[in-house]
Design an enzyme around this catalytic site. Structure first.
Site, PDB file in Angstrom:
ATOM      1  CG  HIS A 119      63.774  41.745 -26.847  1.00 28.57           C
ATOM      2  ND1 HIS A 119      62.940  41.173 -27.802  1.00 28.57           N
ATOM      3  CD2 HIS A 119      64.851  42.683 -27.626  1.00 28.57           C
ATOM      4  CE1 HIS A 119      63.013  42.107 -28.158  1.00 28.57           C
ATOM      5  NE2 HIS A 119      63.884  42.563 -28.445  1.00 28.57           N
ATOM      6  CG  ASP A 124      82.438  19.940 -22.031  1.00 25.12           C
ATOM      7  OD1 ASP A 124      82.490  20.774 -23.217  1.00 25.12           O
ATOM      8  OD2 ASP A 124      81.004  19.131 -22.147  1.00 25.12           O
ATOM      9  CG  HIS A 125      84.915  17.103 -22.842  1.00 25.63           C
ATOM     10  ND1 HIS A 125      84.852  16.782 -22.152  1.00 25.63           N
ATOM     11  CD2 HIS A 125      85.091  16.515 -24.550  1.00 25.63           C
ATOM     12  CE1 HIS A 125      83.659  16.065 -21.931  1.00 25.63           C
ATOM     13  NE2 HIS A 125      84.103  15.733 -23.813  1.00 25.63           N
ATOM     14  NE  ARG A 137      58.288  45.461 -26.740  1.00 25.96           N
ATOM     15  CZ  ARG A 137      59.025  46.329 -27.040  1.00 25.96           C
ATOM     16  NH1 ARG A 137      59.065  47.155 -26.422  1.00 25.96           N
ATOM     17  NH2 ARG A 137      60.145  46.586 -28.378  1.00 25.96           N
ATOM     18  CG  HIS A 138      62.456  43.897 -23.394  1.00 28.88           C
ATOM     19  ND1 HIS A 138      61.583  43.365 -24.076  1.00 28.88           N
ATOM     20  CD2 HIS A 138      62.206  45.590 -24.993  1.00 28.88           C
ATOM     21  CE1 HIS A 138      61.204  43.362 -25.473  1.00 28.88           C
ATOM     22  NE2 HIS A 138      62.307  44.895 -26.136  1.00 28.88           N
ATOM     23  CB  CYS A 169      79.562  22.471 -23.525  1.00 26.08           C
ATOM     24  SG  CYS A 169      77.816  21.831 -23.602  1.00 26.08           S
ATOM     25  N   GLY A 170      80.082  21.658 -26.209  1.00 27.18           N
ATOM     26  CA  GLY A 170      79.869  20.827 -27.490  1.00 27.18           C
ATOM     27  C   GLY A 170      79.295  21.945 -28.175  1.00 27.18           C
ATOM     28  CB  THR A 171      75.531  21.118 -28.350  1.00 28.82           C
ATOM     29  OG1 THR A 171      75.279  21.139 -27.342  1.00 28.82           O
ATOM     30  CG2 THR A 171      75.922  19.828 -29.261  1.00 28.82           C
ATOM     31  N   GLY A 172      76.686  23.928 -26.547  1.00 28.62           N
ATOM     32  CA  GLY A 172      76.381  25.572 -25.669  1.00 28.62           C
ATOM     33  C   GLY A 172      74.985  24.595 -25.032  1.00 28.62           C
ATOM     34  CB  ILE A 173      72.624  22.428 -25.520  1.00 24.77           C
ATOM     35  CG1 ILE A 173      72.191  22.517 -27.396  1.00 24.77           C
ATOM     36  CG2 ILE A 173      71.011  21.613 -24.716  1.00 24.77           C
ATOM     37  CD1 ILE A 173      71.742  21.622 -28.482  1.00 24.77           C
ATOM     38  N   GLY A 174      73.836  21.360 -22.950  1.00 29.77           N
ATOM     39  CA  GLY A 174      73.798  20.843 -21.252  1.00 29.77           C
ATOM     40  C   GLY A 174      74.389  22.179 -20.659  1.00 29.77           C
TER      41      GLY A 174
HETATM   42  C1  RB5 Z   1      80.567  16.781 -24.933  1.00 32.44           C
HETATM   43  O1  RB5 Z   1      80.655  15.258 -25.718  1.00 32.44           O
HETATM   44  C2  RB5 Z   1      79.066  16.881 -24.552  1.00 32.44           C
HETATM   45  O2  RB5 Z   1      78.263  15.924 -24.456  1.00 32.44           O
HETATM   46  C3  RB5 Z   1      78.992  18.734 -24.471  1.00 32.44           C
HETATM   47  O3  RB5 Z   1      79.805  19.040 -24.271  1.00 32.44           O
HETATM   48  C4  RB5 Z   1      78.186  19.222 -24.893  1.00 32.44           C
HETATM   49  O4  RB5 Z   1      77.748  19.244 -26.100  1.00 32.44           O
HETATM   50  C5  RB5 Z   1      76.450  18.438 -24.140  1.00 32.44           C
HETATM   51  O5  RB5 Z   1      75.448  19.576 -24.040  1.00 32.44           O
END
Ligand code: RB5
Length: 142
Positions: free
Chosen positions: A97, A7-8, A132-133, A64-69
């Site tokens: 693993h 994403d951006h 195991r893995h 993405c910004g955090t990689g989380i979403g």
């Molecule tokens: C966008 O602002 C941000 O929420 C997205 O890049 C990401 O970090 C979401 O997890």
């Protein structure tokens, strides 16, 4: 073939990673986005995850910004094991693993130098294949 998407928040880092893939002559398919204009990360996470799940691409890289979403989105697609990594130890371990098939990173978390080393580790480390893995990965797929 490597699927890559962002994403951006991950756009600038994606450009750095593409430069690295090109320097190694690795083939990739860029699923967007194609600018730093705000977009919705689920669109790009799903597109890359589906390409990997279908076998159209063997590995994926999502940013993405955090990689989380974007990793949460990818992990909703059956057959996907997306790993959010901020260090090379995790990138190696998730290949040996978890047989992770998608690497996720945060463009606002890791700098380009570290990110490229994480990509290198992720792409060059095989699954251990140890019983195991393999058993645990099979349990995830169930
Ligand atoms: C966008 O602002 C941000 O929420 C997205 O890049 C990401 O970090 C979401 O997890």
């Amino acid at each position: 073939m490597i699927a890559i998407g962002c994403d951006h928040g991950g756009y600038e880092l994606k450009l750095e990673i593409i430069k690295y893939l090109e320097s190694r002559g690795l083939e990739y398919k860029d699923f967007g986005c194609h600018s730093a204009t705000p977009v919705d990360y689920p669109v790009y996470g799903r597109a890359v995850a589906q390409a990997v799940a279908k076998g159209e691409c063997q590995r994926g890289i999502l940013l993405c910004g955090t990689g989380i979403g974007i990793s949460i989105v990818a992990n909703k697609v059956p057959g996907i094991r997306a790993a959010l990594c901020c260090d090379c130890f995790s990138a190696e371990a998730t290949r040996t693993h978890n047989d992770a098939n998608i690497l996720a990173m945060g463009g606002r978390v890791v700098g380009p130098g570290l990110a490229v080393k994480i990509v290198e580790t992720f792409l060059d480390t095989p699954f251990s294949g140890e019983e195991r893995h393999a058993r645990r990965v099979a349990m995830i797929e169930e």
